[in-house]
Write an enzyme that holds these catalytic residues in place. Sequence first.
Site, PDB file in Angstrom:
ATOM      1  CG  ASN A 129       4.637  -8.019 -17.053  1.00 37.73           C
ATOM      2  OD1 ASN A 129       5.257  -7.833 -17.842  1.00 37.73           O
ATOM      3  ND2 ASN A 129       4.477  -7.616 -16.267  1.00 37.73           N
ATOM      4  CG  ASP A 130       1.965 -14.676 -17.568  1.00 36.89           C
ATOM      5  OD1 ASP A 130       2.777 -14.418 -16.733  1.00 36.89           O
ATOM      6  OD2 ASP A 130       0.947 -14.226 -16.969  1.00 36.89           O
ATOM      7  CD  GLU A 173      -1.718 -13.428 -20.822  1.00 34.54           C
ATOM      8  OE1 GLU A 173      -0.989 -12.387 -20.567  1.00 34.54           O
ATOM      9  OE2 GLU A 173      -2.773 -13.326 -20.760  1.00 34.54           O
ATOM     10  NE  ARG A 211      -5.800  -8.635 -16.641  1.00 37.79           N
ATOM     11  CZ  ARG A 211      -4.238  -8.244 -17.040  1.00 37.79           C
ATOM     12  NH1 ARG A 211      -4.080  -8.823 -17.416  1.00 37.79           N
ATOM     13  NH2 ARG A 211      -4.041  -8.584 -15.717  1.00 37.79           N
ATOM     14  CG  HIS A 259      -2.343  -0.893   1.081  1.00 37.89           C
ATOM     15  ND1 HIS A 259      -2.556  -0.823  -0.338  1.00 37.89           N
ATOM     16  CD2 HIS A 259      -2.567  -1.725   2.254  1.00 37.89           C
ATOM     17  CE1 HIS A 259      -4.135  -1.827   0.428  1.00 37.89           C
ATOM     18  NE2 HIS A 259      -4.151  -2.083   1.256  1.00 37.89           N
ATOM     19  NE  ARG A 271       4.611 -12.338 -13.516  1.00 40.54           N
ATOM     20  CZ  ARG A 271       3.521 -11.257 -14.234  1.00 40.54           C
ATOM     21  NH1 ARG A 271       3.412 -11.271 -15.049  1.00 40.54           N
ATOM     22  NH2 ARG A 271       2.376 -11.242 -13.208  1.00 40.54           N
ATOM     23  CB  CYS A 274      -0.509  -3.720 -21.670  1.00 40.41           C
ATOM     24  SG  CYS A 274      -1.915  -5.345 -22.007  1.00 40.41           S
TER      25      CYS A 274
END
Length: 586
Positions: free
Chosen positions: A466-467, A443, A344, A202, A477, A514
């Site tokens: 990323n994936d 991905e 998404r 946070h 990752r 993205c």
Amino acid sequence: MLLKINLEKNKREGESMEQTLYGKGVSKGIGIGKAKITETQEVGVSEFKIEDTENEWHFLQDCYQKVIQETETLVNGATSTQKEIMEAYVMLLKDPSLLAEAKKMIDQEKYNAGYAVKKSFSNLAQHFEEMKDPYFATRASDILDMGNRILAQMVQQEEIDLEHLEDHTILVGKEITASQIAKVNLQQIEGIILQEGNENSHVSIMARTNEIPTIVGARECMKIQDQQFLAMDGESGEITIQPSQETITQLRKRQEEWLDKKESLKQYQHKVSQTIDGRKVEIYANIGHPQDMKKALENGAEGVGLFRSEFLYMESNHMPTEEEQFQAYQEVLKSANGKKVIIRTLDIGGDKDLKYWQLEPEENPFLGYRAIRICLAEPSIFKTQLRALYRASQFGKLSIMFPMICSLEEMREVKKIVKETQMELEKSGESFDPHVPLGVMIEIPSSALMANELAKECDFFSIGTNDLIQYTLAVERGNVKIEKLYTKYHPAVIRFIKMAIEGAHQANIPCGMCGEAAAEKIFIPLLMGLGLDEFSMNPSRILNTRRLICRLEEKSCRELANQVLKLKTAKEIKDCLIAYNQDHHL
């Protein structure tokens, strides 16, 4: 904001030799000021048995309600970002199950309230820490904070005063909880240094939103003493205790350069994202909450390339209803002011779990029951989200994107359920846009290899690097032991990106990105050369990216791409991209 620190005064107060510590920078900027140690003393608790269990339970409930009331007061006085965090904190506090174990320990085992709270909240925090999802793992500190605040109420312990800080304060602690940060006047804060924490906490999220320099993972930061003079760099992760005049001068120069650059970027806020020779692209924002739309627009986003709907699920204590989802989607579409918003669908599993719906443990969760696979196996959950999305579609320019599609069969099954949902909405008399564009996240290697066929089944692609990197290279990752193998520069990854873009263009649909690579300075010229149409990223990186694109020449970028595609190793490719940026003074 640059500080005017009287160094001579600081020396007279007993300056020691300059000392440097290091952590991980998670929010850029330079901070110079005096340390405020935020650690509260842990409440000491005795363990003993009681006779009057009813009275003990009432005592606990009374202290518990006071903590809730205090927290609700903090919500009312919080900034928008803090308010969102504290509302989630209140919601967690009001969860009936939070005191269930403590009540059992009092009623059945006859333990005193203090020990019951200490033990039960410690057990609950440990449960959160063991979750694979980093978001929920970081909530463990919130649980312990709640328990400690209830205990503090029981013994009337005074907390460290964070409401009345001096200007130019740098907060230093093992962790800083959501309830602590909500009390702080952020205008007085020059920086935050934490011994623990990560970029998903946070505090890290709040710091980036408010552009407060922040460093986490500073293992030795508890050497810092209260009121000690500090300088910190939220990008490099460098912390200097009792900095010399020379160090401060260097940091101030760096800060001036950073502020000047930030100010100069404002000229790109409303500019077209276009190369020197006239090729236009779109630059979108990645967001996770409707409230993030304001920051996206302030940074000149031309739309939203990724709204992560899973946060609606992850931050709730129950499966979000159709109405709750509809309200969130409607809010983000309205606030986008007619700009495109790609939402998404639910993307959980792998490293993202729901606390109220535990998935069965799997040996390889990243290769298992996750994302669209869950949605297709649980059509009632999927249809609830689709109904909410389509109902909200009349309030803006919505596109829907499906994660982890690996085959034509999956996409066709998705479209079948979409059609069924539309028919059900028509039957119930609901208004919606029947022509919402449907897209696929590229991905998985299979979807990149089948891009030319998959593109015929949808309206757009968005590459999730990323994936894609993870699955292409068989490198988890988040695994620090093999993190050097995780690289976007691998020739196979770049060839898959090329396949996705070409497959989309053969079917006359746009292809965006993205993943984190979309905002990587040295990678952007290559993506332009490969023909990428849309770039989506953290809102704070949009203006930098637009500035870079406006300085590029498409012809030169295409030549770069052709050169890179001939290279055989990740090192060769990275060196080539670095050299291109240096040669073109980017």
